[in-house]
Scaffold this motif. Sequence first.
Motif, short mmCIF file in Angstrom:
data_model
loop_
_atom_site.label_atom_id
_atom_site.label_comp_id
_atom_site.label_asym_id
_atom_site.label_seq_id
_atom_site.Cartn_x
_atom_site.Cartn_y
_atom_site.Cartn_z
N LEU A 9 -1.36 14.64 -2.37
CA LEU A 9 -1.65 13.24 -2.64
C LEU A 9 -2.61 13.08 -3.81
CD1 LEU A 9 -1.93 11.93 1.02
CD2 LEU A 9 0.04 11.89 -0.50
N ILE A 10 -2.06 13.17 -5.00
CA ILE A 10 -2.85 13.02 -6.21
C ILE A 10 -2.44 11.71 -6.89
CG2 ILE A 10 -3.43 14.02 -8.45
CD1 ILE A 10 -2.53 16.75 -7.26
N PRO A 11 -3.31 10.71 -6.86
CA PRO A 11 -2.94 9.44 -7.50
C PRO A 11 -2.97 9.57 -9.02
CG PRO A 11 -5.18 9.32 -6.65
CD PRO A 11 -4.63 10.66 -6.22
N PRO A 12 -2.20 8.75 -9.71
CA PRO A 12 -2.28 8.72 -11.17
C PRO A 12 -3.67 8.25 -11.59
CG PRO A 12 -0.37 7.47 -10.40
CD PRO A 12 -1.20 7.81 -9.19
N GLY A 13 -4.06 8.54 -12.81
CA GLY A 13 -5.35 8.08 -13.33
C GLY A 13 -5.42 6.56 -13.28
N ASN A 14 -6.64 6.05 -13.14
CA ASN A 14 -6.89 4.61 -13.11
C ASN A 14 -6.14 3.90 -11.99
OD1 ASN A 14 -8.87 4.19 -15.00
ND2 ASN A 14 -7.46 3.87 -16.68
N PHE A 15 -5.79 4.60 -10.92
CA PHE A 15 -5.07 3.99 -9.81
C PHE A 15 -6.03 3.16 -8.97
CE2 PHE A 15 -3.75 3.71 -5.44
CZ PHE A 15 -2.44 3.26 -5.57
N THR A 16 -5.57 1.98 -8.59
CA THR A 16 -6.28 1.16 -7.60
C THR A 16 -5.34 0.07 -7.10
OG1 THR A 16 -8.38 0.04 -7.10
CG2 THR A 16 -7.27 -0.60 -9.13
#
Length: 164
Positions: A9-16
């Motif tokens: 579970l690695i979110p993309p950068g700047n994820f929110t």
Amino acid sequence: MSLPYEEELIPPGNFTMVSTWVYRSSFPKKKNFPFLKKLGLKSILTLILEDYPEQNKKFLEANNIKLFQFGIAGNKEPFVQNQRNHPILIHCNKGKHRTGCLVGCLRKLQRWTHTSIFDEYRRFSSPKSRSMDQQFIELFDASQVWRLVDRNHLPKWEELDVPW
């Protein structure tokens, strides 16, 4: 072979999360696919001008995710809301300027103050915040959006500044 939970579970950068069923991020890479799959996305809105990579298209197809591509350069037009496509991820290359402009315009529809909108914009665009982007957001006329909206497909967000 299954990967350890932390690696899956690695979110993309700047994820929110922007709002209920709306997310933002930088351009998703292959390592982000398991995370995105967990979101149950129905669609992705990309703001890039370039062709969408084949490995990303295959991921979308395998997970029945629609791709909406509105390639824009810099700070241009806002997007059209459609709750039939939620949950949705909005991204450009780095999830900073184009995505920041679009989310800033959405925040105006949600009755956020300019101070709060610009604080969020700068948090994600740092260290290269653009005054032209902030000016675009400030001058965005939310009343023009409502003429185009189908009332039957509005998201159920209490904070929307619906004029009717």
